[in-house]
Design a protein around this motif. Sequence first.
Motif, PDB file in Angstrom:
ATOM      1  N   UNK A 128     -11.644 -50.251  -1.664  1.00 56.96           N
ATOM      2  CA  UNK A 128     -12.611 -50.196  -0.561  1.00 56.96           C
ATOM      3  C   UNK A 128     -13.915 -49.554  -1.017  1.00 56.96           C
ATOM      4  N   UNK A 129     -14.982 -49.855  -0.272  1.00 59.35           N
ATOM      5  CA  UNK A 129     -16.289 -49.239  -0.508  1.00 59.35           C
ATOM      6  C   UNK A 129     -16.643 -48.451   0.752  1.00 59.35           C
ATOM      7  N   UNK A 130     -16.903 -47.141   0.583  1.00 59.47           N
ATOM      8  CA  UNK A 130     -17.228 -46.255   1.704  1.00 59.47           C
ATOM      9  C   UNK A 130     -18.731 -46.002   1.730  1.00 59.47           C
ATOM     10  N   UNK A 131     -19.325 -46.110   2.921  1.00 54.04           N
ATOM     11  CA  UNK A 131     -20.758 -45.865   3.088  1.00 54.04           C
ATOM     12  C   UNK A 131     -20.935 -44.803   4.176  1.00 54.04           C
ATOM     13  N   UNK A 132     -21.552 -43.663   3.781  1.00 54.03           N
ATOM     14  CA  UNK A 132     -21.818 -42.577   4.715  1.00 54.03           C
ATOM     15  C   UNK A 132     -23.312 -42.533   5.057  1.00 54.03           C
ATOM     16  N   UNK A 133     -23.607 -42.108   6.246  1.00 51.65           N
ATOM     17  CA  UNK A 133     -24.991 -41.845   6.640  1.00 51.65           C
ATOM     18  C   UNK A 133     -25.320 -40.398   6.322  1.00 51.65           C
ATOM     19  N   UNK A 134     -26.453 -40.185   5.701  1.00 50.01           N
ATOM     20  CA  UNK A 134     -26.844 -38.818   5.349  1.00 50.01           C
ATOM     21  C   UNK A 134     -27.289 -38.019   6.566  1.00 50.01           C
ATOM     22  N   UNK A 135     -27.851 -38.710   7.554  1.00 51.09           N
ATOM     23  CA  UNK A 135     -28.444 -38.019   8.697  1.00 51.09           C
ATOM     24  C   UNK A 135     -27.508 -37.947   9.894  1.00 51.09           C
ATOM     25  N   UNK A 157     -18.712 -46.219   7.119  1.00 51.45           N
ATOM     26  CA  UNK A 157     -18.482 -47.654   7.167  1.00 51.45           C
ATOM     27  C   UNK A 157     -17.643 -48.046   5.942  1.00 51.45           C
ATOM     28  N   UNK A 158     -16.609 -48.846   6.146  1.00 54.85           N
ATOM     29  CA  UNK A 158     -15.712 -49.231   5.045  1.00 54.85           C
ATOM     30  C   UNK A 158     -15.837 -50.732   4.807  1.00 54.85           C
ATOM     31  N   UNK A 159     -16.171 -51.103   3.575  1.00 54.85           N
ATOM     32  CA  UNK A 159     -16.269 -52.512   3.175  1.00 54.85           C
ATOM     33  C   UNK A 159     -15.022 -52.869   2.378  1.00 54.85           C
ATOM     34  N   UNK A 160     -14.321 -53.899   2.804  1.00 55.48           N
ATOM     35  CA  UNK A 160     -13.092 -54.305   2.150  1.00 55.48           C
ATOM     36  C   UNK A 160     -13.247 -55.706   1.566  1.00 55.48           C
ATOM     37  N   UNK A 161     -12.606 -55.943   0.442  1.00 59.95           N
ATOM     38  CA  UNK A 161     -12.708 -57.241  -0.220  1.00 59.95           C
ATOM     39  C   UNK A 161     -12.261 -57.190  -1.667  1.00 59.95           C
ATOM     40  N   UNK A 162     -12.406 -56.020  -2.299  1.00 60.64           N
ATOM     41  CA  UNK A 162     -11.968 -55.882  -3.695  1.00 60.64           C
ATOM     42  C   UNK A 162     -10.445 -55.860  -3.759  1.00 60.64           C
ATOM     43  N   UNK A 163      -9.904 -56.458  -4.811  1.00 59.06           N
ATOM     44  CA  UNK A 163      -8.460 -56.487  -5.006  1.00 59.06           C
ATOM     45  C   UNK A 163      -7.985 -55.450  -6.018  1.00 59.06           C
TER      46      UNK A 163
END
Length: 505
Positions: free
Chosen positions: A460-467, A473-479
């Motif tokens: 998974x790829x995790x994206x945080x907001x700094x502010x 937000x979690x992006x899924x797709x990688x195996x």
Amino acid sequence: MAEAKAGRAAIRRALRSLKRRHLAEEGAHSPAIEALTRPFAAHALEWKEKAEKHELELQQCYKAQSRLSEQLVTEIEEGKVSKALLKEKEAMVTSLQAELEKTSEENVQLKQSLDEKTKALDLLIQEHQAIKAELEKELTKLKAAEDENQSLIDRWMLEKMKDAERLNEANAMYEEMVLKLKTAGVGGIQHNAQQEADGIIRRSEAGYMETPIPSTCTITIRAHDGGCGSLMFEHNSDKLISGGQDKTVKIWGAYTGALTSTLHGVLGSVNDLAVTNDNKFVVAACSSNKLFVWEVNGGRPRHTLTGHTKNVSSVDASWVKSFVVASSSNDRTIKIWDLQTGFCKSTIMSASNPNSLAFIDGDIICSGHRDGNLRLWDIRSGKCTTQIAAHLDVTLVCVSRSKNFILTSGRDNVHNLFDVRTLEVCGTFRATGNRVVGSFGKPCISPDENCIAAGSSDGSVYIWSRLKNETPTILEGHSSPVLASAWCGLGPLATSDRNHIYIWS
């Protein structure tokens, strides 16, 4: 009747008379006959021998005649064969004469074609000379444009200095506001004031543009076999550069996923990548204790930088000086390189292995170490100016686009954001499922510095907001585990795993 009898009697008397006469003559002539027959008897044997001899010679003549007949037949057959061969030769001569005539015609045509091509070549030479003259003119214009560009860079640096002064003023205002609010004890207002001050700082940066949080994978690229451990974008460009375990560096179009160039010559796996601030050179740090430098346009190898004695873990290029590059290695050294000469300018010794480094300005670099400390170095003196405890083991450091923030990641699965001005932690990012992938798992900061993206071992790829203190937000797709991430200044986010690169928008 009587006459007949008389006639017969007369005849009988005549016959008896003739017989007596014959006997008388035979008796008279017998000596002469014997005399005549005696020589013939004597020569009969000689004649017989001659006759036999002549008969033998005749037989030999017959045999000779037979041999001559056979020879004559053989010669007649040979003559027929020779006549047939003669006819074939005559036919061949006729065919060769026809081919000779045809070849002569072709030679005439080839000569005409050669004359035409010679004229065309002369025309091309003239055109080449004209194009060469135009190229020289364009090179002159390019030189003038480079001089003008250098002048613009100098002016831009002057503007950056003015921006830095404005940033200092904004920072002073921010500290003053925080001090007042601390005194007042109003936490919510303090948070709003921090956001306002940070907004002033970001808007003061040239080229500020808010970056949207990606949500969808638009392109999947089969990039490297064995793992793609390094990603980065060219400055102000959509060109994505990747390095992998297959000993290659590749350049892609982020919006199309098309491979535009493959750089060969790497010995070992690619651990990290850097591109100079003018986008002219790509530098790869490799497991073979070396760094490799290529020209971006054309892919021609420029240098092989040797000097490290162990695995080169990280590399970065100065964003102020085009030919200055820094590298870190497991041999506990940081080396500064001159890309004009390909030689090491200086070597900085460290007490702990530097896992990662990045330039903050032209002469200051930050490095993350295995002992968990974040260190700042002055490359002119080679001395450590600041040391901060960041993690148990710092796996990566990343500097934001405006050089206002330093992002660090550690084996404690925590990502810390430091303010360059105060070197204090201004943000800590973690999630329950987010696990840093060993020495890889390279996170990144969005171009507007509002978001932090980091890959995880669960794919998974995790994206945080700094502010905003929100759930990431979690992006899924990688195996497979996400090894690296990079955020393009024009918008797209790129992430990589064992074999693939995903482009998110």
